[in-house]
Design a protein around this motif. Structure first.
Motif, short mmCIF file in Angstrom:
data_model
loop_
_atom_site.label_atom_id
_atom_site.label_comp_id
_atom_site.label_asym_id
_atom_site.label_seq_id
_atom_site.Cartn_x
_atom_site.Cartn_y
_atom_site.Cartn_z
N ASP A 81 0.80 -1.23 0.00
CA ASP A 81 0.00 0.00 0.00
C ASP A 81 0.83 1.28 0.00
O ASP A 81 0.30 2.36 -0.29
CB ASP A 81 -0.91 0.02 1.23
N LEU A 82 2.12 1.18 0.34
CA LEU A 82 2.94 2.37 0.53
C LEU A 82 4.13 2.42 -0.41
O LEU A 82 4.65 1.39 -0.82
CB LEU A 82 3.47 2.43 1.98
N VAL A 83 4.55 3.64 -0.73
CA VAL A 83 5.83 3.86 -1.39
C VAL A 83 6.68 4.74 -0.49
O VAL A 83 6.15 5.50 0.34
CB VAL A 83 5.68 4.52 -2.77
N ARG A 105 13.04 12.10 3.67
CA ARG A 105 12.54 10.76 3.37
C ARG A 105 11.09 10.70 3.84
O ARG A 105 10.78 11.13 4.97
CB ARG A 105 13.37 9.69 4.09
N VAL A 106 10.22 10.19 2.99
CA VAL A 106 8.80 10.19 3.32
C VAL A 106 8.14 8.94 2.75
O VAL A 106 8.49 8.48 1.67
CB VAL A 106 8.11 11.47 2.79
N CYS A 119 8.98 3.85 8.30
CA CYS A 119 10.05 3.60 7.33
C CYS A 119 11.23 4.56 7.44
O CYS A 119 11.87 4.89 6.45
CB CYS A 119 9.49 3.63 5.90
N GLY A 120 11.50 5.04 8.67
CA GLY A 120 12.65 5.92 8.88
C GLY A 120 12.51 7.29 8.26
O GLY A 120 13.51 7.89 7.86
N ALA A 121 11.28 7.81 8.19
CA ALA A 121 11.07 9.13 7.58
C ALA A 121 11.76 10.22 8.38
O ALA A 121 11.86 10.15 9.60
CB ALA A 121 9.57 9.41 7.48
N TYR A 122 12.22 11.25 7.68
CA TYR A 122 12.88 12.37 8.33
C TYR A 122 12.87 13.59 7.41
O TYR A 122 12.62 13.48 6.21
CB TYR A 122 14.34 12.03 8.69
#
Length: 305
Positions: A81-83, A105-106, A119-122
């Motif tokens: 469902d995600l990218v 990162r998103v 997912c380690g977004a920043y």
């Protein structure tokens, strides 16, 4: 021979009936999702800009500035469902002086485009929670407001729908976001340039307009006015970090529009006339097939009545 033709048409009718359901579903499911392995480079340009040369500590004026954003998908981090997309933006002058750099990162939903925390977004050196839209609008975007995350001031504010226009032969929706001045955080090093003992903070305001192609949800043109100042703890502006009115170059808008046309045509057909074309053809083939497939005796009785 007539019954054979009728039988064939009945088979064709069944096939077209299935297509009336499958074709739009398959095409939309395959194409109306953000790609996992996306790659794109986007440019915004500004003339007469101001910016702080961090090497010399001097504010430069009358600059020709370009902001280059590179976005890459991370297929290994994607799910059903995600990218997950990684982006970098470098703001530099025509002479190569780097005025600003940021990375991000998103993760977001493949269909809606809405950010998901994982997912380690920043953003830069912070793990601030992002929300709203990130890089693109949903496919078949609506004439309504959308929440949009601003990576400059690190907050989510509405992108307000303002109307439809024509750009490069395509219909686009115009969305506008205005974020008033706010403190973003300490400047790099935490001190006012040239004054090592004076704490300083970065303040920023952003006024942006996006012209979005609604079928694909792709921004076709961007105008973004950024004002960033370095202030001391008393809130008094001391230096201009960046003041620029960025715009998408016309040639890039034309290129984007030409690249989007095939996808717009396919998605528009899948969501619009495809079910009706296939369904109508199926109904016609069914009627003709039944007429041809009727037994000879039944046709004769009907003809003599």
């Amino acid at each position: 021979m007539r019954r054979s033709a009728g039988l064939l048409l009945l088979a064709v009718a069944g096939f077209l009936g299935v297509l009336a359901v499958v074709v739009p579903t398959y095409l939309l499911g395959a194409l109306a999702v953000a790609p996992e392995d996306y790659y794109g480079v986007f440019r915004l340009r500004a003339v007469g800009a101001e910016g702080l040369d961090q090497a010399s500590g001097k504010v430069l004026t009358g600059l020709d500035v370009e902001a280059v954003s590179t976005v890459r998908g991370d297929p290994n981090a994607a799910t059903a469902d995600l990218v997950v997309w990684d982006g970098t933006t470098t703001v530099q002058t025509s002479t190569g002086i780097v005025l600003a750099y940021s990375d991000r990162r998103v993760a977001f939903d493949k269909t809606s485009g809405l950010v998901v925390t994982c997912c380690g977004a920043y953003v830069g050196e912070t793990d601030v929670e992002q929300s709203g839209l990130a890089y693109k609008w949903p496919y078949f975007a609506g004439r309504r407001d959308y929440p949009f995350f601003d990576p400059v001031t690190l907050q989510t504010q509405p992108m307000r729908y303002e109307g439809a226009e024509r750009i490069s032969g395509l219909t686009v929706y115009r969305y506008h976001q205005r974020i008033p001045d706010r403190r973003v955080g300490p400047v790099p090093g935490g001190r006012l340039p040239a004054y090592k003992d004076v704490p300083a903070y970065l303040h920023a305001s952003v006024d942006r307009t996006y012209w979005v192609e609604p079928v694909t949800g792709t921004p076709l043109r961007v105008r973004e006015t950024q004002n960033q100042t370095i202030r001391t703890a008393d809130g008094v502006p001391r230096l201009t970090a960046l003041a620029a009115d960025f715009r998408t170059p016309p040639e890039e808008t034309t290129t984007h529009a030409n690249d989007l046309r095939p996808t717009i045509t396919v998605l528009g057909f899948a969501r619009g006339p495809a079910p009706w074309v296939c369904g109508g053809s199926a109904a016609l083939a069914l009627v003709v097939g039944l007429v041809l497939y009727r037994p000879e005796g039944l046709r004769g009785n009907i003809d003599t009545e």
